[in-house]
Each structure stands twice: as C-alpha cells, then as structure tokens.
Motif scaffolding. Structure first.
Motif, PDB file in Angstrom:
ATOM      1  N   LYS A 185     -15.642   1.979  18.771  1.00  0.00           N
ATOM      2  CA  LYS A 185     -15.790   3.425  18.972  1.00  0.00           C
ATOM      3  C   LYS A 185     -16.818   3.985  17.996  1.00  0.00           C
ATOM      4  O   LYS A 185     -17.724   4.719  18.385  1.00  0.00           O
ATOM      5  CB  LYS A 185     -14.432   4.105  18.785  1.00  0.00           C
ATOM      6  CG  LYS A 185     -14.441   5.612  18.924  1.00  0.00           C
ATOM      7  CD  LYS A 185     -13.024   6.173  18.707  1.00  0.00           C
ATOM      8  CE  LYS A 185     -12.882   7.633  19.047  1.00  0.00           C
ATOM      9  NZ  LYS A 185     -13.631   8.554  18.245  1.00  0.00           N
ATOM     10  N   ALA A 186     -16.708   3.618  16.712  1.00  0.00           N
ATOM     11  CA  ALA A 186     -17.625   4.142  15.690  1.00  0.00           C
ATOM     12  C   ALA A 186     -19.065   3.731  15.975  1.00  0.00           C
ATOM     13  O   ALA A 186     -19.995   4.540  15.847  1.00  0.00           O
ATOM     14  CB  ALA A 186     -17.201   3.662  14.308  1.00  0.00           C
ATOM     15  N   VAL A 187     -19.280   2.489  16.369  1.00  0.00           N
ATOM     16  CA  VAL A 187     -20.640   2.003  16.639  1.00  0.00           C
ATOM     17  C   VAL A 187     -21.217   2.686  17.879  1.00  0.00           C
ATOM     18  O   VAL A 187     -22.358   3.151  17.873  1.00  0.00           O
ATOM     19  CB  VAL A 187     -20.654   0.468  16.789  1.00  0.00           C
ATOM     20  CG1 VAL A 187     -21.986  -0.016  17.359  1.00  0.00           C
ATOM     21  CG2 VAL A 187     -20.387  -0.203  15.449  1.00  0.00           C
ATOM     22  N   LEU A 188     -20.442   2.763  18.951  1.00  0.00           N
ATOM     23  CA  LEU A 188     -20.946   3.380  20.182  1.00  0.00           C
ATOM     24  C   LEU A 188     -21.261   4.863  19.977  1.00  0.00           C
ATOM     25  O   LEU A 188     -22.274   5.361  20.463  1.00  0.00           O
ATOM     26  CB  LEU A 188     -19.952   3.191  21.321  1.00  0.00           C
ATOM     27  CG  LEU A 188     -19.774   1.746  21.797  1.00  0.00           C
ATOM     28  CD1 LEU A 188     -18.640   1.657  22.811  1.00  0.00           C
ATOM     29  CD2 LEU A 188     -21.064   1.184  22.351  1.00  0.00           C
ATOM     30  N   GLU A 189     -20.400   5.569  19.244  1.00  0.00           N
ATOM     31  CA  GLU A 189     -20.667   6.988  18.980  1.00  0.00           C
ATOM     32  C   GLU A 189     -21.910   7.157  18.102  1.00  0.00           C
ATOM     33  O   GLU A 189     -22.687   8.085  18.309  1.00  0.00           O
ATOM     34  CB  GLU A 189     -19.449   7.634  18.330  1.00  0.00           C
ATOM     35  CG  GLU A 189     -18.293   7.801  19.294  1.00  0.00           C
ATOM     36  CD  GLU A 189     -17.061   8.449  18.675  1.00  0.00           C
ATOM     37  OE1 GLU A 189     -16.197   8.902  19.453  1.00  0.00           O
ATOM     38  OE2 GLU A 189     -16.958   8.513  17.434  1.00  0.00           O
ATOM     39  N   THR A 190     -22.090   6.278  17.133  1.00  0.00           N
ATOM     40  CA  THR A 190     -23.278   6.338  16.275  1.00  0.00           C
ATOM     41  C   THR A 190     -24.521   6.025  17.092  1.00  0.00           C
ATOM     42  O   THR A 190     -25.545   6.710  16.975  1.00  0.00           O
ATOM     43  CB  THR A 190     -23.137   5.342  15.102  1.00  0.00           C
ATOM     44  OG1 THR A 190     -21.959   5.671  14.364  1.00  0.00           O
ATOM     45  CG2 THR A 190     -24.333   5.400  14.186  1.00  0.00           C
ATOM     46  N   PHE A 191     -24.471   5.019  17.932  1.00  0.00           N
ATOM     47  CA  PHE A 191     -25.611   4.598  18.738  1.00  0.00           C
ATOM     48  C   PHE A 191     -26.027   5.678  19.746  1.00  0.00           C
ATOM     49  O   PHE A 191     -27.195   6.033  19.837  1.00  0.00           O
ATOM     50  CB  PHE A 191     -25.276   3.294  19.470  1.00  0.00           C
ATOM     51  CG  PHE A 191     -26.418   2.719  20.260  1.00  0.00           C
ATOM     52  CD1 PHE A 191     -27.340   1.885  19.654  1.00  0.00           C
ATOM     53  CD2 PHE A 191     -26.564   3.010  21.609  1.00  0.00           C
ATOM     54  CE1 PHE A 191     -28.403   1.350  20.383  1.00  0.00           C
ATOM     55  CE2 PHE A 191     -27.616   2.484  22.339  1.00  0.00           C
ATOM     56  CZ  PHE A 191     -28.540   1.653  21.735  1.00  0.00           C
ATOM     57  N   TYR A 192     -25.070   6.217  20.494  1.00  0.00           N
ATOM     58  CA  TYR A 192     -25.398   7.169  21.559  1.00  0.00           C
ATOM     59  C   TYR A 192     -25.401   8.631  21.113  1.00  0.00           C
ATOM     60  O   TYR A 192     -25.932   9.491  21.810  1.00  0.00           O
ATOM     61  CB  TYR A 192     -24.431   7.004  22.740  1.00  0.00           C
ATOM     62  CG  TYR A 192     -24.707   5.762  23.558  1.00  0.00           C
ATOM     63  CD1 TYR A 192     -25.842   5.686  24.374  1.00  0.00           C
ATOM     64  CD2 TYR A 192     -23.856   4.674  23.526  1.00  0.00           C
ATOM     65  CE1 TYR A 192     -26.108   4.549  25.123  1.00  0.00           C
ATOM     66  CE2 TYR A 192     -24.110   3.537  24.273  1.00  0.00           C
ATOM     67  CZ  TYR A 192     -25.246   3.475  25.067  1.00  0.00           C
ATOM     68  OH  TYR A 192     -25.506   2.343  25.812  1.00  0.00           O
TER      69      TYR A 192
END
Length: 191
Positions: free
Chosen positions: A86-93
């Motif tokens: 969740k943290a990576v996807l939110e940071t990426f997008y």
C-alpha cells in the motif's frame, strides 16, 4: 594521512515516509514505526543519493574565474521498490489506496493529473552496530517514476525519485551516530 577504518559500506538500511512535520528521531533511538511507514525492500541497486548545484561563474578579464556563486542545490533519492505494498503504490502513483467493495480488494484511482503529496522522508543506513546514518528530508515529494514491467522472469519493481524541496533554508539533514567518523575529523562528540 590515510584512514581506511573510515571506509563505510551500506550493508543495510531502510526508507520511511511520514506526514509533514514528523520530527527526526533522536540519535540512538530506533525509528518509531507507529509514526513512520516503511517503503519496504529495494532492489540490490540500493538507494542512489544524487546531489547537484546550479552555479554561476563570475569572471574577470585579467584572471578568468574569480568566484563561483551557488544559485541553488538539488538533492534526490532514487529507489526501485520490490514490494507491491500500500505504501509503495501510494508513493508511486500519488493516490490513496482505498478499500474495495469486499474485504479482499482495494482500489487505487490513477488520475490523469495529480498533485503529489509533500511528505517527510527518512533514509537510514548502517555498516555495523553503532554506525547509523540518517538522512532526514523534512519536506519531500516524488518527482519522477520509472515504468514497471510485468514479466514472468523477474520481480515487479516500482522505481521512483524523491526530491528534497527544502524547509527553512535546508534541503535535508544528516544525523550520524558513527563516533569514529566524527572524532577522526577532529570533531568533539558531545554526550
């Protein structure tokens, strides 16, 4: 004079994010994971720290360059995350992952334009016990992403670059709890 004992290898580390205003943990105190969110595991390329300056040279007719003015500085961290969290996807997008219609799904809306959130970042690395280096970015933002590829022969990676935006005239701050480095340069370590 040579001091090979000052050679450091980043044998381990982590990158965290938190809401703006989250303070740097005190030296020697473990990162409180109730305040900071880990961005997980990265590829073996590690974390690239890029630092550059925009300068102007003042020249004279007689002597060439007589002074160099620093007009601005840029500090970034570049990573490729291996975890599809969740943290990576939110940071990426730059978008929030929300719960789906059932307890087993989530929805991440990828907008045509995005105002990426400004957050606080903390990069930690160490070579050995007692040799912690922390780069604290009080105000940072994702400034670039690398397209992931989805293949059956390699892990999916989420590459992104974090830019330090500056806060009260400071881009970032190193907190170093590595006494040999500090004392070797003649710096007195205060208790």
């Amino acid at each position: 004079m040579f001091q090979p004992e000052l050679t450091r290898v980043a044998t381990g580390g982590a990158l965290y994010k938190a809401p703006l205003g989250t303070p740097l943990p005190a030296a020697g105190v473990a990162t409180d994971l109730t305040k900071w969110t880990s961005l997980g595991t990265f590829t073996d390329d590690g974390v690239s720290h890029e630092f550059s300056e925009d300068t102007d040279e003042i020249t004279s007719w007689q002597n060439g360059v007589v002074r160099t003015l620093v007009k601005g500085r840029k500090l970034t961290l570049k990573v490729s995350a291996l975890e599809s969290s969740k943290a990576v996807l939110e940071t990426f997008y730059g978008s929030a992952l929300t719960a789906g219609g059932d307890s087993k799904s989530g929805v991440l809306d990828i907008k045509a334009t995005v105002s990426r959130p400004r957050e606080t970042y903390l990069f930690e690395w160490q070579d050995a016990v007692g040799q912690m280096w922390r780069l604290y970015i009080a105000v940072g933002q994702v400034s670039d992403v690398e397209s992931p590829s989805f293949k059956n022969t390699e892990a999916v990676t989420w590459g992104f670059t974090l830019s330090a935006l500056g806060n009260a005239g400071s881009l970032a701050q190193w907190q170093i709890t590595d006494a040999p480095v500090l004392t070797a340069a003649g710096i007195t370590v205060t208790p």
